[in-house]
Design a protein around this motif. Structure first.
Motif, PDB file in Angstrom:
ATOM      1  N   MET A 140       0.869  -1.253   7.410  1.00  0.00           N
ATOM      2  CA  MET A 140       1.090  -0.779   8.778  1.00  0.00           C
ATOM      3  C   MET A 140       0.608   0.658   8.967  1.00  0.00           C
ATOM      4  O   MET A 140       0.066   1.009  10.001  1.00  0.00           O
ATOM      5  CB  MET A 140       2.589  -0.852   9.128  1.00  0.00           C
ATOM      6  CG  MET A 140       3.098  -2.268   9.358  1.00  0.00           C
ATOM      7  SD  MET A 140       4.843  -2.516   8.900  1.00  0.00           S
ATOM      8  CE  MET A 140       5.719  -1.556  10.070  1.00  0.00           C
ATOM      9  N   LYS A 141       0.846   1.502   7.959  1.00  0.00           N
ATOM     10  CA  LYS A 141       0.660   2.945   8.162  1.00  0.00           C
ATOM     11  C   LYS A 141      -0.577   3.536   7.488  1.00  0.00           C
ATOM     12  O   LYS A 141      -1.070   4.576   7.907  1.00  0.00           O
ATOM     13  CB  LYS A 141       1.932   3.687   7.714  1.00  0.00           C
ATOM     14  CG  LYS A 141       3.139   3.311   8.589  1.00  0.00           C
ATOM     15  CD  LYS A 141       4.408   4.018   8.206  1.00  0.00           C
ATOM     16  CE  LYS A 141       5.591   3.608   9.046  1.00  0.00           C
ATOM     17  NZ  LYS A 141       5.586   4.181  10.408  1.00  0.00           N
ATOM     18  N   VAL A 142      -1.034   2.911   6.387  1.00  0.00           N
ATOM     19  CA  VAL A 142      -2.251   3.397   5.717  1.00  0.00           C
ATOM     20  C   VAL A 142      -3.106   2.174   5.353  1.00  0.00           C
ATOM     21  O   VAL A 142      -3.336   1.880   4.187  1.00  0.00           O
ATOM     22  CB  VAL A 142      -1.926   4.208   4.421  1.00  0.00           C
ATOM     23  CG1 VAL A 142      -3.025   5.230   4.147  1.00  0.00           C
ATOM     24  CG2 VAL A 142      -0.581   4.898   4.494  1.00  0.00           C
ATOM     25  N   PRO A 143      -3.586   1.441   6.381  1.00  0.00           N
ATOM     26  CA  PRO A 143      -4.220   0.130   6.142  1.00  0.00           C
ATOM     27  C   PRO A 143      -5.405   0.162   5.177  1.00  0.00           C
ATOM     28  O   PRO A 143      -5.597  -0.784   4.413  1.00  0.00           O
ATOM     29  CB  PRO A 143      -4.647  -0.327   7.532  1.00  0.00           C
ATOM     30  CG  PRO A 143      -4.533   0.867   8.426  1.00  0.00           C
ATOM     31  CD  PRO A 143      -3.521   1.768   7.818  1.00  0.00           C
ATOM     32  N   ALA A 144      -6.167   1.254   5.167  1.00  0.00           N
ATOM     33  CA  ALA A 144      -7.340   1.304   4.286  1.00  0.00           C
ATOM     34  C   ALA A 144      -6.939   1.208   2.812  1.00  0.00           C
ATOM     35  O   ALA A 144      -7.614   0.570   2.008  1.00  0.00           O
ATOM     36  CB  ALA A 144      -8.132   2.585   4.539  1.00  0.00           C
ATOM     37  N   VAL A 145      -5.814   1.832   2.461  1.00  0.00           N
ATOM     38  CA  VAL A 145      -5.346   1.790   1.071  1.00  0.00           C
ATOM     39  C   VAL A 145      -4.853   0.377   0.726  1.00  0.00           C
ATOM     40  O   VAL A 145      -5.136  -0.153  -0.349  1.00  0.00           O
ATOM     41  CB  VAL A 145      -4.233   2.846   0.814  1.00  0.00           C
ATOM     42  CG1 VAL A 145      -3.582   2.639  -0.550  1.00  0.00           C
ATOM     43  CG2 VAL A 145      -4.815   4.257   0.907  1.00  0.00           C
ATOM     44  N   ALA A 146      -4.151  -0.245   1.662  1.00  0.00           N
ATOM     45  CA  ALA A 146      -3.655  -1.611   1.439  1.00  0.00           C
ATOM     46  C   ALA A 146      -4.830  -2.554   1.200  1.00  0.00           C
ATOM     47  O   ALA A 146      -4.794  -3.423   0.321  1.00  0.00           O
ATOM     48  CB  ALA A 146      -2.836  -2.065   2.642  1.00  0.00           C
ATOM     49  N   GLU A 147      -5.879  -2.333   1.968  1.00  0.00           N
ATOM     50  CA  GLU A 147      -7.075  -3.184   1.883  1.00  0.00           C
ATOM     51  C   GLU A 147      -7.750  -3.011   0.518  1.00  0.00           C
ATOM     52  O   GLU A 147      -8.154  -3.974  -0.125  1.00  0.00           O
ATOM     53  CB  GLU A 147      -8.015  -2.799   3.029  1.00  0.00           C
ATOM     54  CG  GLU A 147      -8.989  -3.883   3.434  1.00  0.00           C
ATOM     55  CD  GLU A 147     -10.312  -3.766   2.694  1.00  0.00           C
ATOM     56  OE1 GLU A 147     -10.875  -4.816   2.336  1.00  0.00           O
ATOM     57  OE2 GLU A 147     -10.759  -2.610   2.470  1.00  0.00           O
ATOM     58  N   LEU A 148      -7.824  -1.755   0.049  1.00  0.00           N
ATOM     59  CA  LEU A 148      -8.418  -1.458  -1.257  1.00  0.00           C
ATOM     60  C   LEU A 148      -7.641  -2.165  -2.375  1.00  0.00           C
ATOM     61  O   LEU A 148      -8.224  -2.781  -3.272  1.00  0.00           O
ATOM     62  CB  LEU A 148      -8.402   0.056  -1.494  1.00  0.00           C
ATOM     63  CG  LEU A 148      -8.877   0.546  -2.864  1.00  0.00           C
ATOM     64  CD1 LEU A 148     -10.401   0.620  -2.922  1.00  0.00           C
ATOM     65  CD2 LEU A 148      -8.289   1.913  -3.218  1.00  0.00           C
ATOM     66  N   MET A 149      -6.315  -2.075  -2.296  1.00  0.00           N
ATOM     67  CA  MET A 149      -5.456  -2.697  -3.312  1.00  0.00           C
ATOM     68  C   MET A 149      -5.703  -4.205  -3.358  1.00  0.00           C
ATOM     69  O   MET A 149      -5.813  -4.800  -4.415  1.00  0.00           O
ATOM     70  CB  MET A 149      -3.975  -2.448  -2.986  1.00  0.00           C
ATOM     71  CG  MET A 149      -3.570  -1.003  -2.937  1.00  0.00           C
ATOM     72  SD  MET A 149      -3.267  -0.276  -4.553  1.00  0.00           S
ATOM     73  CE  MET A 149      -1.702  -1.009  -4.983  1.00  0.00           C
ATOM     74  N   GLU A 150      -5.770  -4.779  -2.170  1.00  0.00           N
ATOM     75  CA  GLU A 150      -5.961  -6.225  -2.073  1.00  0.00           C
ATOM     76  C   GLU A 150      -7.320  -6.645  -2.625  1.00  0.00           C
ATOM     77  O   GLU A 150      -7.441  -7.611  -3.360  1.00  0.00           O
ATOM     78  CB  GLU A 150      -5.828  -6.653  -0.607  1.00  0.00           C
ATOM     79  CG  GLU A 150      -5.060  -7.934  -0.430  1.00  0.00           C
ATOM     80  CD  GLU A 150      -4.469  -8.033   0.978  1.00  0.00           C
ATOM     81  OE1 GLU A 150      -5.148  -8.610   1.850  1.00  0.00           O
ATOM     82  OE2 GLU A 150      -3.353  -7.509   1.205  1.00  0.00           O
ATOM     83  N   ARG A 151      -8.332  -5.871  -2.273  1.00  0.00           N
ATOM     84  CA  ARG A 151      -9.692  -6.199  -2.674  1.00  0.00           C
ATOM     85  C   ARG A 151      -9.830  -6.214  -4.203  1.00  0.00           C
ATOM     86  O   ARG A 151     -10.556  -7.019  -4.764  1.00  0.00           O
ATOM     87  CB  ARG A 151     -10.651  -5.184  -2.054  1.00  0.00           C
ATOM     88  CG  ARG A 151     -12.108  -5.651  -2.033  1.00  0.00           C
ATOM     89  CD  ARG A 151     -12.964  -4.804  -1.117  1.00  0.00           C
ATOM     90  NE  ARG A 151     -13.141  -3.440  -1.592  1.00  0.00           N
ATOM     91  CZ  ARG A 151     -12.825  -2.350  -0.873  1.00  0.00           C
ATOM     92  NH1 ARG A 151     -12.329  -2.480   0.333  1.00  0.00           N
ATOM     93  NH2 ARG A 151     -13.020  -1.141  -1.369  1.00  0.00           N
TER      94      ARG A 151
END
Length: 329
Positions: free
Chosen positions: A203-214
């Motif tokens: 919700m708050k730092v989506p780019a980091v969440a996306e990196l983790m997922e990738r």
């Protein structure tokens, strides 16, 4: 230069004394000002009522001389201790569970090897106190017993309260009430909260969440120690104590505020990571440096940086994450 800090921890070889001195001389001014305000607040009846003013005071830091007292009061530990006179000592005198005792003994020398007060050669040696607190707690809360991580938390409580029985009741406040199910054998509360953090980062730092997922990095790999040890050995002592001031008063959502602030402040740095080990390494590095040493400004950031974070949001996320974990189980 003093190799040992006021709490008994030896400073690492690469400790930056110059920037620490610069920070501390500024921080001392703040501490002195806070100490005067706190003395006024407490001098009437040596107790505090929950209020907007007290919450503001706590967020700005409790002076060390009042810390144990304020933690005891705001966490409910004081009331519990007064309502159960002699209970702690009865736990220590009662029958002992052999396995529990052995598990605790095993961890004694592993607890703060870098703290001079916990060495066997110290006088008094805090290992004895720590052992008593953990054994008593394991018999008081049989559902939890003893689990690694609790030794560090109890050790910190002992360093601050300098009192065995108070440390026991504060440990009870944390494990029994403030942290939901972190140390039970299944650690469901802990696993849930790591997932909740993941959702909050989305919700708050989506780019980091996306990196983790990738890169397939699970949150538990990078943040489990933040939660288990409540930032002990992760952040500098003064900063941990300031976080705990708020934790005892405002509850477990403070942990999310701290975690989100660390991630948000270092977003660009984390996003430089290009692979799995790289990401893990970045998460180790973001808990060091001036941001976290300057505990006063860091604490201001945790209440502004992540934006609004209501208990309702967290409760809702906990419910969905918990369901998900149980269905996977």
């Amino acid at each position: 230069f003093c190799r040992v800090d006021p709490y008994g921890f030896e400073r690492p070889e690469d400790f930056d004394y110059a920037s620490y001195e610069a920070f501390f001389s500024r921080y001392l001014v703040v501490l002195t000002r806070r100490a005067i305000k706190w003395s006024k607040l407490l001098k009437r009846k040596n107790s505090v009522q929950k209020s907007v003013k007290v919450k503001r005071y706590i967020r700005k830091g409790i002076p060390n001389e009042h810390r144990a007292l304020v933690w005891m009061i705001v966490s409910g530990a004081q009331t519990n201790m007064e309502q159960n006179p002699g209970y702690y000592h009865r736990l220590l005198e009662g029958e002992k569970n052999y396995e529990l005792v052995e598990a605790i003994k095993t961890d004694m020398n592993r607890t703060f090897p870098d703290n001079v007060k916990f060495r066997r050669t110290a006088d008094p040696c805090l290992q004895h106190t720590l052992y008593n607190v953990l054994v008593a707690y394991g018999h008081h809360n049989k559902a939890v017993g003893y689990c690694q991580g609790m030794n560090f938390i109890a050790g910190y409580l002992i360093l601050i309260t300098k009192n065995e029985e108070e440390s026991f009741w504060l440990l009870d406040a944390l494990i029994g009430r403030i942290l939901p199910d972190y140390y039970s054998p299944a650690m469901l509360g802990l696993k849930t909260d790591q997932e909740v953090l993941g959702e909050l980062v989305k919700m708050k730092v989506p780019a980091v969440a996306e990196l983790m997922e990738r890169h397939g990095v699970m949150w538990t790999l990078v943040v489990s120690r933040w939660f288990i040890c409540l930032f002990i050995d992760i952040l500098p002592v003064e900063t941990v104590l300031r976080i705990w001031d708020c934790l005892f008063y405002e509850g477990s959502k403070i942990i999310f505020r701290v975690a989100l602030t660390l991630i948000k402040q270092h977003q660009a740095f984390i996003l430089e990571a290009t692979n799995f080990p790289d990401i893990c390494d970045k998460f180790k590095q973001i808990t060091k440096g001036p941001l976290v040493t300057e505990c006063h400004s860091f604490m201001q950031k945790i209440f502004t940086d992540p934006g609004s974070l209501s208990m309702a949001t967290i409760t809702k996320l906990r419910e969905t994450c918990r369901e998900k974990l149980l269905s996977q189980g």
